[in-house]
Design an enzyme around this catalytic site. Structure first.
Site, PDB file in Angstrom:
ATOM      1  N   GLU A 166      78.969-174.006  18.420  1.00  0.00           N
ATOM      2  CA  GLU A 166      77.774-173.688  19.181  1.00  0.00           C
ATOM      3  C   GLU A 166      77.124-174.968  19.919  1.00  0.00           C
ATOM      4  OE1 GLU A 166      75.558-169.855  17.774  1.00  0.00           O
ATOM      5  OE2 GLU A 166      74.653-171.581  16.900  1.00  0.00           O
TER       6      GLU A 166
ATOM      7  N   GLU B 231      69.439-175.765  15.078  1.00  0.00           N
ATOM      8  CA  GLU B 231      67.874-175.786  15.217  1.00  0.00           C
ATOM      9  C   GLU B 231      67.569-176.223  13.794  1.00  0.00           C
ATOM     10  OE1 GLU B 231      67.635-172.028  16.672  1.00  0.00           O
ATOM     11  OE2 GLU B 231      68.299-172.445  18.503  1.00  0.00           O
TER      12      GLU B 231
ATOM     13  N   HIS C 153      72.939-174.251  11.197  1.00  0.00           N
ATOM     14  CA  HIS C 153      72.405-174.184  12.759  1.00  0.00           C
ATOM     15  C   HIS C 153      71.865-175.176  13.278  1.00  0.00           C
ATOM     16  CE1 HIS C 153      70.935-172.542  16.305  1.00  0.00           C
ATOM     17  NE2 HIS C 153      71.718-171.409  16.228  1.00  0.00           N
TER      18      HIS C 153
ATOM     19  N   GLY D 123      72.208-165.217  20.149  1.00  0.00           N
ATOM     20  CA  GLY D 123      70.800-165.505  19.975  1.00  0.00           C
ATOM     21  C   GLY D 123      70.161-164.423  20.880  1.00  0.00           C
ATOM     22  N   GLY D 124      69.516-164.864  21.860  1.00  0.00           N
ATOM     23  CA  GLY D 124      68.813-163.951  22.722  1.00  0.00           C
ATOM     24  C   GLY D 124      69.399-162.603  23.120  1.00  0.00           C
TER      25      GLY D 124
ATOM     26  N   ASN E 125      71.979-163.476  15.710  1.00  0.00           N
ATOM     27  CA  ASN E 125      71.019-164.415  14.923  1.00  0.00           C
ATOM     28  C   ASN E 125      69.668-164.250  15.729  1.00  0.00           C
ATOM     29  OD1 ASN E 125      69.410-166.511  13.963  1.00  0.00           O
ATOM     30  ND2 ASN E 125      70.798-168.361  14.909  1.00  0.00           N
ATOM     31  N   TRP E 126      68.732-163.494  15.049  1.00  0.00           N
ATOM     32  CA  TRP E 126      67.510-163.259  15.558  1.00  0.00           C
ATOM     33  C   TRP E 126      66.573-164.439  15.577  1.00  0.00           C
ATOM     34  CZ3 TRP E 126      66.269-157.540  13.121  1.00  0.00           C
ATOM     35  CH2 TRP E 126      67.284-156.825  13.675  1.00  0.00           C
ATOM     36  N   LYS E 127      66.913-165.565  14.800  1.00  0.00           N
ATOM     37  CA  LYS E 127      66.017-166.733  14.900  1.00  0.00           C
ATOM     38  C   LYS E 127      64.433-166.429  14.364  1.00  0.00           C
ATOM     39  CE  LYS E 127      69.054-168.786  18.230  1.00  0.00           C
ATOM     40  NZ  LYS E 127      69.395-169.835  19.155  1.00  0.00           N
TER      41      LYS E 127
HETATM   42  P1  13P Z   1      71.660-167.992  22.519  1.00  0.00           P
HETATM   43  O1  13P Z   1      72.603-166.805  22.717  1.00  0.00           O
HETATM   44  O2  13P Z   1      70.215-167.492  22.507  1.00  0.00           O
HETATM   45  O3  13P Z   1      71.934-169.065  23.455  1.00  0.00           O
HETATM   46  O4  13P Z   1      71.566-168.661  21.157  1.00  0.00           O
HETATM   47  C1  13P Z   1      72.574-168.984  20.537  1.00  0.00           C
HETATM   48  C2  13P Z   1      72.731-169.430  18.874  1.00  0.00           C
HETATM   49  O5  13P Z   1      72.050-170.522  18.803  1.00  0.00           O
HETATM   50  C3  13P Z   1      73.103-168.525  18.040  1.00  0.00           C
HETATM   51  O6  13P Z   1      73.082-169.061  16.706  1.00  0.00           O
END
Ligand code: 13P
Length: 252
Positions: free
Chosen positions: A167, A97, A95, A234-235, A9-11
């Site tokens: 998550e 967020e 998600h 994510g990261g 997930n590149w956000k």
């Molecule tokens: P991180 O791997 O950066 O903690 O993010 C997780 C995430 O929200 C994937 O959707």
């Protein structure tokens, strides 16, 4: 046997040139990869270039969100048929967020989930508790309610297509991952919930991903757990080598 799914997930990261470069690196790293499904979910604006870049590779394309209507006067939104036409096969729904910053309630998530299956996209339904809920020891009650409301009215024929991502909010972007044992326990509980709502076969075949500070360092121990079927990253998905390393660990 559940095939692992390793999803990035590149956000809100990567301009069009940056996304093109990362997709190209991922294609090089993972050209011959087999044994798990691979997915990248870039921002909407990057879907076209990333889709073209990964063509002919084992990596699939997904979006980070979807609107619940297919078409109409909804300025700024992107619909299921549009995502499908951009080459997406998956879409992230609910998600934390989106829930936290943009007000996606369980009801909204439910509508988005229905829109995804209507467009024959595989939804990745994200669920997870806050630190407060974990400390109050009400994680199970919270997940029962969150999942029940999110999947309401979704028939058994559709539910067989969905993926769940657990998550825990306190583990996202914090470097604090759930321990493999703790994550697995929660995954097992989520699987039981699906058995209650649907049946044993749906529960047994449901892919449940873990997300929250997944890195090459912790991926191996997490994926070794019986009920962890892959990751939503994510990261660590923003660098081709770390994403590829995690993918390789998932099939060892
Ligand atoms: P991180 O791997 O950066 O903690 O993010 C997780 C995430 O929200 C994937 O959707």
């Amino acid at each position: 046997m559940r095939k692992p799914l390793i999803a990035g997930n590149w956000k809100l990261q990567k301009t069009i040139p940056e996304a093109t470069a990362l997709a190209g690196e991922l294609k090089n790293e993972l050209a011959d990869f087999t044994g798990a499904d691979l997915l990248v979910c870039p921002p909407f604006i990057d879907l076209g270039v990333v889709g073209r870049e990964i063509l002919g590779s084992p990596i699939e394309l997904g979006a980070q969100d979807i609107f619940w209507e297919d078409t109409g006067a909804f300025t700024g939104e992107v619909s299921g048929p549009m995502l499908k036409s951009a080459g997406c096969s998956y879409v992230i729904v609910g998600h934390s967020e989106r829930r936290g910053f943009f007000g996606d309630t369980d009801e909204v998530v439910n509508k988005k989930l229905k829109a995804a299956v209507r467009s024959v996209l595989i939804p990745i339904l994200c669920v997870g508790e806050s630190l407060e809920k974990r400390e109050q020891k009400v994680t199970k009650e919270f997940l029962r309610k969150q999942i029940g409301a999110s999947i309401q009215g979704i028939g058994i024929e559709w539910i067989a297509r969905i993926v769940v991502a657990y998550e825990p909010i306190w583990a996202i972007g914090t470097g604090l991952s759930a321990s493999p044992r703790m994550a697995n326990k929660t995954h097992r509980f989520i699987r039981e919930l699906f058995a209650e709502h649907y049946d044993e076969s749906i529960a047994k075949n449901l892919r449940i991903l873990y997300g929250g500070s997944v890195k090459p360092d912790n991926a191996r121990a997490l994926i070794a757990e019986e009920d962890i079927d892959g990751f939503l990253i994510g990261g660590a998905s923003l660098k081709a080598d770390s994403f590829a390393t995690i993918a390789r660990y998932s099939v060892l």
